[in-house]
Motif scaffolding. Structure first.
Motif, mmCIF file in Angstrom:
data_model
loop_
_atom_site.group_PDB
_atom_site.id
_atom_site.type_symbol
_atom_site.label_atom_id
_atom_site.label_comp_id
_atom_site.label_asym_id
_atom_site.label_seq_id
_atom_site.Cartn_x
_atom_site.Cartn_y
_atom_site.Cartn_z
ATOM 1 N N ASP A 182 8.892 7.559 7.153
ATOM 2 C CA ASP A 182 8.808 8.518 8.257
ATOM 3 C C ASP A 182 7.348 8.894 8.468
ATOM 4 N N SER A 183 7.072 9.769 9.421
ATOM 5 C CA SER A 183 5.690 10.127 9.757
ATOM 6 C C SER A 183 4.950 10.843 8.622
ATOM 7 N N THR A 184 5.692 11.432 7.669
ATOM 8 C CA THR A 184 5.034 12.096 6.533
ATOM 9 C C THR A 184 4.659 11.106 5.438
ATOM 10 N N GLY A 185 5.278 9.919 5.453
ATOM 11 C CA GLY A 185 5.034 8.939 4.402
ATOM 12 C C GLY A 185 5.771 9.244 3.113
ATOM 13 N N HIS A 186 6.731 10.183 3.158
ATOM 14 C CA HIS A 186 7.450 10.582 1.943
ATOM 15 C C HIS A 186 8.907 10.163 1.907
ATOM 16 N N TRP A 187 9.465 9.698 3.015
ATOM 17 C CA TRP A 187 10.883 9.346 3.065
ATOM 18 C C TRP A 187 11.073 8.011 3.756
ATOM 19 N N PHE A 197 13.770 -5.260 1.378
ATOM 20 C CA PHE A 197 12.362 -4.893 1.542
ATOM 21 C C PHE A 197 11.844 -4.248 0.271
ATOM 22 N N ALA A 198 10.538 -4.373 0.085
ATOM 23 C CA ALA A 198 9.850 -3.713 -1.023
ATOM 24 C C ALA A 198 8.764 -2.834 -0.433
ATOM 25 N N VAL A 199 8.598 -1.652 -1.017
ATOM 26 C CA VAL A 199 7.554 -0.713 -0.607
ATOM 27 C C VAL A 199 6.863 -0.167 -1.848
ATOM 28 N N TYR A 249 16.022 8.671 3.099
ATOM 29 C CA TYR A 249 16.289 8.264 1.722
ATOM 30 C C TYR A 249 15.048 8.460 0.864
ATOM 31 N N SER A 250 15.262 8.788 -0.401
ATOM 32 C CA SER A 250 14.167 8.912 -1.354
ATOM 33 C C SER A 250 13.626 7.525 -1.678
ATOM 34 N N PRO A 251 12.312 7.311 -1.568
ATOM 35 C CA PRO A 251 11.777 5.995 -1.909
ATOM 36 C C PRO A 251 11.909 5.666 -3.399
ATOM 37 N N GLN A 252 11.955 6.696 -4.260
ATOM 38 C CA GLN A 252 12.048 6.452 -5.701
ATOM 39 C C GLN A 252 13.452 6.088 -6.159
ATOM 40 N N THR A 253 14.480 6.607 -5.492
ATOM 41 C CA THR A 253 15.847 6.398 -5.967
ATOM 42 C C THR A 253 16.753 5.715 -4.951
ATOM 43 N N GLY A 254 16.376 5.766 -3.678
ATOM 44 C CA GLY A 254 17.235 5.233 -2.629
ATOM 45 C C GLY A 254 18.360 6.171 -2.244
ATOM 46 N N GLN A 255 18.439 7.343 -2.865
ATOM 47 C CA GLN A 255 19.509 8.299 -2.558
ATOM 48 C C GLN A 255 19.256 8.984 -1.220
ATOM 49 N N CYS A 256 20.341 9.208 -0.499
ATOM 50 C CA CYS A 256 20.255 9.892 0.786
ATOM 51 C C CYS A 256 19.862 11.349 0.558
ATOM 52 N N VAL A 296 0.858 -1.182 0.000
ATOM 53 C CA VAL A 296 0.000 0.000 0.000
ATOM 54 C C VAL A 296 0.898 1.237 0.000
ATOM 55 N N ASP A 297 0.503 2.284 -0.730
ATOM 56 C CA ASP A 297 1.305 3.519 -0.785
ATOM 57 C C ASP A 297 1.730 3.973 0.610
ATOM 58 N N SER A 298 3.036 4.164 0.789
ATOM 59 C CA SER A 298 3.647 4.639 2.035
ATOM 60 C C SER A 298 3.301 3.768 3.237
ATOM 61 N N GLY A 299 2.967 2.516 2.977
ATOM 62 C CA GLY A 299 2.588 1.602 4.051
ATOM 63 C C GLY A 299 3.700 0.640 4.418
ATOM 64 N N GLU A 300 3.306 -0.473 5.023
ATOM 65 C CA GLU A 300 4.267 -1.484 5.445
ATOM 66 C C GLU A 300 5.010 -2.075 4.260
ATOM 67 N N ALA A 301 6.253 -2.434 4.522
ATOM 68 C CA ALA A 301 7.081 -3.086 3.514
ATOM 69 C C ALA A 301 6.830 -4.583 3.525
ATOM 70 N N VAL A 302 7.179 -5.220 2.427
ATOM 71 C CA VAL A 302 7.225 -6.673 2.361
ATOM 72 C C VAL A 302 8.703 -7.050 2.446
ATOM 73 N N PRO A 303 9.074 -7.806 3.490
ATOM 74 C CA PRO A 303 10.478 -8.182 3.655
ATOM 75 C C PRO A 303 10.822 -9.436 2.846
ATOM 76 N N PHE A 304 12.087 -9.559 2.458
ATOM 77 C CA PHE A 304 12.576 -10.784 1.834
ATOM 78 C C PHE A 304 14.081 -10.861 2.035
ATOM 79 N N GLU A 305 14.643 -12.012 1.781
ATOM 80 C CA GLU A 305 16.076 -12.230 1.964
ATOM 81 C C GLU A 305 16.727 -12.452 0.611
ATOM 82 N N VAL A 306 17.934 -11.936 0.452
ATOM 83 C CA VAL A 306 18.709 -12.132 -0.767
ATOM 84 C C VAL A 306 20.133 -12.529 -0.400
ATOM 85 N N ARG A 307 20.851 -13.045 -1.378
ATOM 86 C CA ARG A 307 22.288 -13.240 -1.257
ATOM 87 C C ARG A 307 22.904 -12.045 -1.975
ATOM 88 N N TYR A 308 23.619 -11.218 -1.249
ATOM 89 C CA TYR A 308 24.299 -10.060 -1.820
ATOM 90 C C TYR A 308 25.773 -10.422 -1.832
#
Length: 122
Positions: free
Chosen positions: A65-70, A34-36, A80-87, A14-26
């Motif tokens: 965050d509390s605004t649902g934007h970061w 996580f996916a949001v 971090y930006s949700p669209q790019t992951g940049q700090c 859901v927009d700005s809601g809970e993430a779906v967690p998963f595990e990867v080999r990095y």
């Protein structure tokens, strides 16, 4: 060679809601990810702050965050930006490690790469 790995149903995000967690080999390490959904688009990242390599969620699957934007690291407050992951603010170096995702026919998939593979029991 990239492969598509089923992650979740589109309705699980859901927009700005809970993430779906998963595990990867990095590379050769097991790492949480996580996916949001933000602005009706799905994004996925390693769950690892760039300031100190530790998981970011302040409660399980809570990254916004509390605004649902970061996306926010609970330990030091890096944002971090949700669209790019940049700090965008706080203690961090660069950006989050992005995981390519796709959404089609009500399903979300993540895509492997030479660095990211499905987490297999060793």
């Amino acid at each position: 060679m990239s492969e598509s790995v089923f992650l979740c149903a589109s309705s699980d995000l859901v927009d700005s809601g809970e993430a779906v967690p998963f595990e990867v080999r990095y590379y050769s390490e097991s790492v949480a990810a996580f996916a949001v959904r933000y602005a009706d688009t799905v994004y996925a990242y390693l769950n690892r702050c760039t300031h100190v390599p530790m998981e970011m969620d302040y409660q399980p699957n809570q990254f916004f965050d509390s605004t649902g934007h970061w996306l926010m690291c609970a330990t030091h407050g890096a944002m971090y930006s949700p669209q790019t992951g940049q700090c965008v603010m706080g203690r961090c170096r660069g950006g989050l490690v992005k995981i390519v995702v796709s959404e089609e026919a009500g399903m979300v998939h993540w895509h492997t790469s030479d660095k990211l593979q499905p987490n297999q029991a060793l």
